[in-house]
Motif scaffolding. Structure first.
Motif, PDB file in Angstrom:
ATOM      1  N   GLY A 375       1.099 -28.980  24.199  1.00  0.00           N
ATOM      2  CA  GLY A 375       1.608 -28.300  25.388  1.00  0.00           C
ATOM      3  C   GLY A 375       1.366 -29.134  26.619  1.00  0.00           C
ATOM      4  O   GLY A 375       0.668 -30.154  26.588  1.00  0.00           O
ATOM      5  N   PRO A 376       1.952 -28.729  27.753  1.00  0.00           N
ATOM      6  CA  PRO A 376       1.772 -29.482  28.992  1.00  0.00           C
ATOM      7  C   PRO A 376       0.311 -29.444  29.444  1.00  0.00           C
ATOM      8  O   PRO A 376      -0.507 -28.653  28.950  1.00  0.00           O
ATOM      9  CB  PRO A 376       2.671 -28.735  29.991  1.00  0.00           C
ATOM     10  CG  PRO A 376       3.535 -27.835  29.175  1.00  0.00           C
ATOM     11  CD  PRO A 376       2.795 -27.539  27.927  1.00  0.00           C
ATOM     12  N   SER A 377      -0.030 -30.263  30.424  1.00  0.00           N
ATOM     13  CA  SER A 377      -1.371 -30.247  31.003  1.00  0.00           C
ATOM     14  C   SER A 377      -1.649 -28.884  31.616  1.00  0.00           C
ATOM     15  O   SER A 377      -0.797 -28.310  32.290  1.00  0.00           O
ATOM     16  CB  SER A 377      -1.507 -31.330  32.080  1.00  0.00           C
ATOM     17  OG  SER A 377      -1.343 -32.610  31.517  1.00  0.00           O
ATOM     18  N   GLY A 378      -2.864 -28.374  31.362  1.00  0.00           N
ATOM     19  CA  GLY A 378      -3.229 -27.066  31.887  1.00  0.00           C
ATOM     20  C   GLY A 378      -2.715 -25.908  31.071  1.00  0.00           C
ATOM     21  O   GLY A 378      -2.807 -24.756  31.504  1.00  0.00           O
ATOM     22  N   ALA A 379      -2.185 -26.191  29.874  1.00  0.00           N
ATOM     23  CA  ALA A 379      -1.624 -25.119  29.055  1.00  0.00           C
ATOM     24  C   ALA A 379      -2.707 -24.276  28.388  1.00  0.00           C
ATOM     25  O   ALA A 379      -2.462 -23.143  27.994  1.00  0.00           O
ATOM     26  CB  ALA A 379      -0.687 -25.699  28.006  1.00  0.00           C
ATOM     27  N   GLY A 380      -3.935 -24.819  28.241  1.00  0.00           N
ATOM     28  CA  GLY A 380      -5.022 -24.076  27.609  1.00  0.00           C
ATOM     29  C   GLY A 380      -5.506 -24.684  26.311  1.00  0.00           C
ATOM     30  O   GLY A 380      -6.310 -24.076  25.594  1.00  0.00           O
ATOM     31  N   LYS A 381      -5.052 -25.894  25.992  1.00  0.00           N
ATOM     32  CA  LYS A 381      -5.412 -26.523  24.714  1.00  0.00           C
ATOM     33  C   LYS A 381      -6.923 -26.793  24.628  1.00  0.00           C
ATOM     34  O   LYS A 381      -7.589 -26.404  23.653  1.00  0.00           O
ATOM     35  CB  LYS A 381      -4.651 -27.845  24.552  1.00  0.00           C
ATOM     36  CG  LYS A 381      -3.145 -27.715  24.691  1.00  0.00           C
ATOM     37  CD  LYS A 381      -2.445 -29.016  24.432  1.00  0.00           C
ATOM     38  CE  LYS A 381      -2.787 -30.097  25.445  1.00  0.00           C
ATOM     39  NZ  LYS A 381      -2.335 -29.750  26.813  1.00  0.00           N
ATOM     40  N   SER A 382      -7.477 -27.458  25.648  1.00  0.00           N
ATOM     41  CA  SER A 382      -8.910 -27.771  25.631  1.00  0.00           C
ATOM     42  C   SER A 382      -9.761 -26.511  25.721  1.00  0.00           C
ATOM     43  O   SER A 382     -10.894 -26.478  25.229  1.00  0.00           O
ATOM     44  CB  SER A 382      -9.264 -28.717  26.785  1.00  0.00           C
ATOM     45  OG  SER A 382      -8.634 -29.977  26.603  1.00  0.00           O
ATOM     46  N   THR A 383      -9.214 -25.462  26.332  1.00  0.00           N
ATOM     47  CA  THR A 383      -9.942 -24.193  26.393  1.00  0.00           C
ATOM     48  C   THR A 383     -10.156 -23.640  24.989  1.00  0.00           C
ATOM     49  O   THR A 383     -11.241 -23.154  24.649  1.00  0.00           O
ATOM     50  CB  THR A 383      -9.175 -23.177  27.257  1.00  0.00           C
ATOM     51  OG1 THR A 383      -9.041 -23.699  28.579  1.00  0.00           O
ATOM     52  CG2 THR A 383      -9.902 -21.849  27.311  1.00  0.00           C
ATOM     53  N   VAL A 384      -9.126 -23.710  24.153  1.00  0.00           N
ATOM     54  CA  VAL A 384      -9.254 -23.246  22.766  1.00  0.00           C
ATOM     55  C   VAL A 384     -10.342 -24.034  22.048  1.00  0.00           C
ATOM     56  O   VAL A 384     -11.192 -23.464  21.342  1.00  0.00           O
ATOM     57  CB  VAL A 384      -7.910 -23.382  22.034  1.00  0.00           C
ATOM     58  CG1 VAL A 384      -8.073 -23.053  20.553  1.00  0.00           C
ATOM     59  CG2 VAL A 384      -6.864 -22.481  22.664  1.00  0.00           C
ATOM     60  N   ALA A 385     -10.340 -25.364  22.234  1.00  0.00           N
ATOM     61  CA  ALA A 385     -11.335 -26.209  21.572  1.00  0.00           C
ATOM     62  C   ALA A 385     -12.744 -25.912  22.064  1.00  0.00           C
ATOM     63  O   ALA A 385     -13.711 -26.026  21.305  1.00  0.00           O
ATOM     64  CB  ALA A 385     -10.995 -27.684  21.798  1.00  0.00           C
ATOM     65  N   ALA A 386     -12.886 -25.524  23.327  1.00  0.00           N
ATOM     66  CA  ALA A 386     -14.212 -25.243  23.875  1.00  0.00           C
ATOM     67  C   ALA A 386     -14.716 -23.865  23.470  1.00  0.00           C
ATOM     68  O   ALA A 386     -15.930 -23.639  23.397  1.00  0.00           O
ATOM     69  CB  ALA A 386     -14.178 -25.346  25.400  1.00  0.00           C
ATOM     70  N   LEU A 387     -13.814 -22.932  23.184  1.00  0.00           N
ATOM     71  CA  LEU A 387     -14.223 -21.576  22.819  1.00  0.00           C
ATOM     72  C   LEU A 387     -14.713 -21.496  21.373  1.00  0.00           C
ATOM     73  O   LEU A 387     -15.574 -20.673  21.050  1.00  0.00           O
ATOM     74  CB  LEU A 387     -13.066 -20.598  23.025  1.00  0.00           C
ATOM     75  CG  LEU A 387     -12.651 -20.337  24.477  1.00  0.00           C
ATOM     76  CD1 LEU A 387     -11.431 -19.428  24.517  1.00  0.00           C
ATOM     77  CD2 LEU A 387     -13.795 -19.719  25.265  1.00  0.00           C
TER      78      LEU A 387
END
Length: 583
Positions: A375-387
């Motif tokens: 997804g684009p930058s800021g889409a929430g990808k790294s948030t999923v990995a951090a959760l």
């Protein structure tokens, strides 16, 4: 203004009291020894005054006793102050060890996401500046303050016994100096706040100039970057100049008032007329010319000790605020997951409590499959990995591993289930072996070597000056970005965790390094539950499922061919990257 400050001051005072509880007995002993030492140090002054009075009155019987008392007082002062300093430094070492241990243990239970946001600066301040302020309290400020106060009280008491009227005059001089100092420093907090902000701006501009000097010179923007530094320096100068202009006259006046010569002049100006008028015997003037000088001498240590005490209270408040930060809740009865199936069930999360970075995200990652997040930058990808590893706590929904909510799994066991490889590589200032072995401290050298070989980094390591015993410094021992990434993959391989999270592990690499890292990753992901965050879409074209995120929402799901056929966001991202590569 005083009423507004009373609350925070009381809180800081109580915070300091709570932090000092383990060494309270040591500090009381240090204060008592310091008081006794300064009391003993007053005896030589008393001896000189009494010997002079005896000489003038002709009563010489007690001269030798006063001489012996003065010598013993001076010696006893050295011994007692030495013991006080020793006890204070002992309390300092014990307390700092205790505080560092408390801080480190508390950091171990804080959410890791807090460190990745703003926590590192607060930790650095607590472990360096705040503890240094506490050290000054234990080792210096407390003894100085108590000793100076003791010398002032005893010296004034002795002068009162000689003549209370002239004693009040003698005390009035340093008391007036102390009052003027407090008035002059009333705006100190505001000036210090502005000065600290200016100093931070100077530091930031200096770092920016140093880090960006190559780019600035390349594009001819060196002057612009230097202008920012110059502006920050000028603001610091202006802040300091305003403060100096405000207090320079009062500061000079305080120095004059607080000097021994001023006290001596006042005592003579008042005492001589008293002697001439018969209100004071001439020999009784001598103690004020000798012991009276102790009072202004004690003024500066009292000021420094008071500043140290206030600074330590502020530092204690900062440390306690860190220790009071809520840790990651641990389950009372931890559960063990049944398998390694990862399930995101309507997961939502907000960093600031206002705007959701992730909303209603649901997905299942089956064991032995690769799930890609794009997804684009800021889409929430790294948030999923951090959760998933609980770097942050979900604000809605649940994440399950093997049917068990991650919040019901013991944190240590949860992390043992996960092998994390991020784009930002973090290596320890240690040997190559220990940098890999951190994933499994009990691993043998042969197992470390096997992991390095599987990550295709063994040959690179053997070319280092000391091979596996090479210490990686700030420059990572000469390893390139791709080589450092493969070292972290070796670490993940050694951990042998059943779930692998890859957060754009190849995004910043050149094609050759990317190819080597991809080969290493193919070994790492075999047979495991894999969650990949990808920026380069060609690297995840064979993934078992691809999840497309946009503005925190899951907007598409499917395989690479399925998503291309839908002509949606994924197809547009794929086409944009392909056209960029062809260009």
């Amino acid at each position: 203004m005083v009423v507004q400050d009373a609350g925070p001051r009381l809180i800081r005072f109580r915070a300091a009291g709570r932090l000092l509880r383990p060494v309270r007995a040591h500090l009381l002993g240090c204060a008592a020894l310091s008081a006794l030492g300064e009391a003993a140090g007053l005896v030589p002054y008393l001896a000189v005054a009494e010997i002079a009075r005896s000489a003038l009155t002709g009563a010489g019987g007690a001269v030798w006793w006063w001489a012996v008392a003065g010598a013993l007082g001076a010696l006893l002062r050295l011994v007692l102050l030495g013991l006080s300093s020793h006890l204070g430094h002992h309390a300092d070492a014990h307390m700092l060890h205790h505080l560092r241990g408390r801080i480190v243990r508390h950091l171990g239970v804080l959410p890791l996401g807090w460190f990745r946001s703003a926590g590192s600066g607060q930790v650095k301040k607590a472990m360096t500046g705040d503890l240094e302020d506490m050290h000054n309290l234990f080792a210096h400020s407390l003894g100085e303050l108590v000793g100076a106060a003791t010398a002032t009280v005893l010296g004034f008491g002795y002068l009162v016994l000689v003549d209370w009227r002239l004693a009040l005059v003698t005390l009035a001089v340093p008391a007036l100096a102390l009052f003027c100092y407090r008035v002059a420093m009333r705006s100190m907090p505001q000036h210090m706040a502005r000065l600290l902000i200016a100093e931070r701006e100077v530091s930031a501009a200096a770092v920016e100039y140093g880090d960006g000097i190559v780019v600035a010179k390349t594009f001819g923007a060196g002057g612009r970057v230097l202008d920012r530094f110059t502006t920050a320096v000028r603001e610091q100068q202006a802040a300091f100049r305003v403060w100096v202009d405000e207090v320079r006259h009062s500061s000079a006046f305080n120095r004059v008032l607080g000097s021994e010569l001023t006290t001596l002049a006042v005592v003579l100006a008042v005492g001589l007329p008293m002697v001439a008028g018969g209100w004071l015997a001439a020999p009784d003037l001598l103690p004020f010319l000798v012991v009276g000088l102790v009072l202004p001498n004690a003024l500066l240590p009292m000021v420094h000790g008071g500043i140290g005490l206030r600074t330590a209270r502020v530092a204690a408040g900062h440390i306690e605020s860190l220790l009071a930060r809520p840790g990651l809740p641990e389950p009372e009865q931890p559960r063990r997951p049944d398998g390694h199936r990862v399930e995101f069930d309507r997961v939502s999360f907000s960093y600031d409590g206002v705007t959701n970075a992730l909303t209603g995200f649901s997905a299942v990652c089956e064991p032995g499959t690769v799930t890609a997040l794009v997804g684009p930058s800021g889409a929430g990808k790294s948030t999923v990995a951090a959760l998933l590893p609980r770097f942050h706590e979900v604000t809605g929904g649940a994440i399950r591993i093997g049917g068990v909510d991650v919040r019901e799994i013991a944190p240590a066991e949860l992390l043992s289930l996960l092998a994390l490889v991020f784009q930002d590589v973090v290596l320890l200032r240690d040997t190559v072996t220990e940098n890999i072995r951190i994933a499994r401290p009990a691993a043998t050298d042969a197992q470390v070597r096997a992991a390095a070989e599987a990550a295709q980094i063994h040959e690179v390591i053997m070319r280092l000056p000391q091979g596996y015993h090479t210490v990686l410094d700030a420059g990572s021992g000469g390893l390139s970005g791709g080589e450092r990434q493969r070292l972290t993959i070796a670490r993940a391989l050694l951990a042998d965790a059943p779930i692998v999270v890859l957060d754009e592990a190849t995004a910043a690499l050149d094609p050759d390094s990317e190819a080597a890292v991809q080969d290493a990753l193919s070994t790492l992901v075999t047979g495991r539950t894999v969650l990949v965050i990808a920026h380069r879409l060609h690297t995840i074209a064979t993934a078992d499922q691809i999840l497309v995120l946009d503005n925190g929402h899951l907007v598409e799901r499917g395989t690479h061919p399925e998503l291309l056929a839908r002509s949606g966001l994924y197809a547009r991202l794929w086409l944009a990257q392909r056209n960029g590569d062809l260009a």
